[in-house]
Design a protein around this motif. Structure first.
Motif, PDB file in Angstrom:
ATOM      1  N   ASP A   1       0.129   8.717 -14.100  1.00  0.00           N
ATOM      2  CA  ASP A   1      -0.909   9.030 -15.081  1.00  0.00           C
ATOM      3  C   ASP A   1      -1.916  10.048 -14.562  1.00  0.00           C
ATOM      4  O   ASP A   1      -2.880  10.394 -15.235  1.00  0.00           O
ATOM      5  CB  ASP A   1      -1.620   7.760 -15.552  1.00  0.00           C
ATOM      6  N   GLY A   2      -1.712  10.548 -13.329  1.00  0.00           N
ATOM      7  CA  GLY A   2      -2.591  11.558 -12.750  1.00  0.00           C
ATOM      8  C   GLY A   2      -3.671  11.006 -11.833  1.00  0.00           C
ATOM      9  O   GLY A   2      -4.343  11.770 -11.142  1.00  0.00           O
ATOM     10  N   THR A   3      -3.863   9.697 -11.801  1.00  0.00           N
ATOM     11  CA  THR A   3      -4.839   9.090 -10.896  1.00  0.00           C
ATOM     12  C   THR A   3      -4.420   9.362  -9.457  1.00  0.00           C
ATOM     13  O   THR A   3      -3.253   9.215  -9.109  1.00  0.00           O
ATOM     14  CB  THR A   3      -4.926   7.565 -11.118  1.00  0.00           C
ATOM     15  N   SER A   4      -5.384   9.788  -8.641  1.00  0.00           N
ATOM     16  CA  SER A   4      -5.090  10.131  -7.252  1.00  0.00           C
ATOM     17  C   SER A   4      -5.920   9.285  -6.302  1.00  0.00           C
ATOM     18  O   SER A   4      -7.083   8.983  -6.582  1.00  0.00           O
ATOM     19  CB  SER A   4      -5.446  11.593  -7.007  1.00  0.00           C
TER      20      SER A   4
ATOM     21  N   CYS B   1       9.602   6.737 -10.760  1.00  0.00           N
ATOM     22  CA  CYS B   1       9.019   7.575  -9.713  1.00  0.00           C
ATOM     23  C   CYS B   1       9.394   9.025 -10.018  1.00  0.00           C
ATOM     24  O   CYS B   1      10.548   9.321 -10.335  1.00  0.00           O
ATOM     25  CB  CYS B   1       9.564   7.143  -8.357  1.00  0.00           C
ATOM     26  N   ARG B   2       8.441   9.933  -9.956  1.00  0.00           N
ATOM     27  CA  ARG B   2       8.704  11.341 -10.266  1.00  0.00           C
ATOM     28  C   ARG B   2       8.944  12.140  -8.993  1.00  0.00           C
ATOM     29  O   ARG B   2       8.185  12.051  -8.040  1.00  0.00           O
ATOM     30  CB  ARG B   2       7.537  11.934 -11.047  1.00  0.00           C
ATOM     31  N   ARG B   3      10.016  12.925  -9.043  1.00  0.00           N
ATOM     32  CA  ARG B   3      10.392  13.760  -7.897  1.00  0.00           C
ATOM     33  C   ARG B   3      10.545  15.208  -8.338  1.00  0.00           C
ATOM     34  O   ARG B   3      10.960  15.477  -9.459  1.00  0.00           O
ATOM     35  CB  ARG B   3      11.706  13.265  -7.302  1.00  0.00           C
TER      36      ARG B   3
ATOM     37  N   GLY C   1       3.208   3.161  -9.989  1.00  0.00           N
ATOM     38  CA  GLY C   1       2.273   2.110  -9.574  1.00  0.00           C
ATOM     39  C   GLY C   1       2.600   1.646  -8.171  1.00  0.00           C
ATOM     40  O   GLY C   1       3.113   2.435  -7.355  1.00  0.00           O
ATOM     41  N   PHE C   2       2.347   0.396  -7.920  1.00  0.00           N
ATOM     42  CA  PHE C   2       2.483  -0.159  -6.570  1.00  0.00           C
ATOM     43  C   PHE C   2       3.373  -1.396  -6.571  1.00  0.00           C
ATOM     44  O   PHE C   2       3.564  -2.037  -7.594  1.00  0.00           O
ATOM     45  CB  PHE C   2       1.095  -0.520  -6.016  1.00  0.00           C
TER      46      PHE C   2
END
Length: 102
Positions: A15-18, A87-89, A99-100
């Motif tokens: 979602d762009g959260t860093s 997961c984006r690659r 997420g985690f």
């Protein structure tokens, strides 16, 4: 909930959260001798760089540190969900996770 990233890389969610690096938790492992099949056992040792538990705080660590911390009863640690299908690659490298894992 506050997240503190104790990996050597910025963690970015889909979602762009860093979460920028705020330290580097590591675990010291010891290994047995290899058996005749070429297999050894690993034992997780001391964890360095993981602070004591804090209220409303979750620590983001590597999967190896997560495994060691859970063996020691820590419930306030998570690792990036790098194996998740969402997961984006890009070019074979992880650019974000959904997420985690705990």
């Amino acid at each position: 909930m506050k997240f503190i990233n104790l990996t050597p890389h910025t963690i970015t969610l889909n979602d762009g959260t860093s979460f920028p690096t705020e330290g580097n938790a590591r675990v010291t492992d010891t290994y047995t001798e290899f058996n005749t099949s070429g297999v050894c056992k690993v034992k997780h040792g001391a964890i360095e760089g993981l602070p004591e538990s804090e209220a409303n705080t979750t620590f983001i660590v590597s999967a190896m540190v997560l495994a060691a911390a859970k063996e020691k009863g820590r419930e306030d640690v998570v690792a990036p969900a790098t194996g998740h299908p969402e997961c984006r690659r890009e070019n074979g490298f992880i650019v974000s996770v959904p997420g985690f894992v705990h």
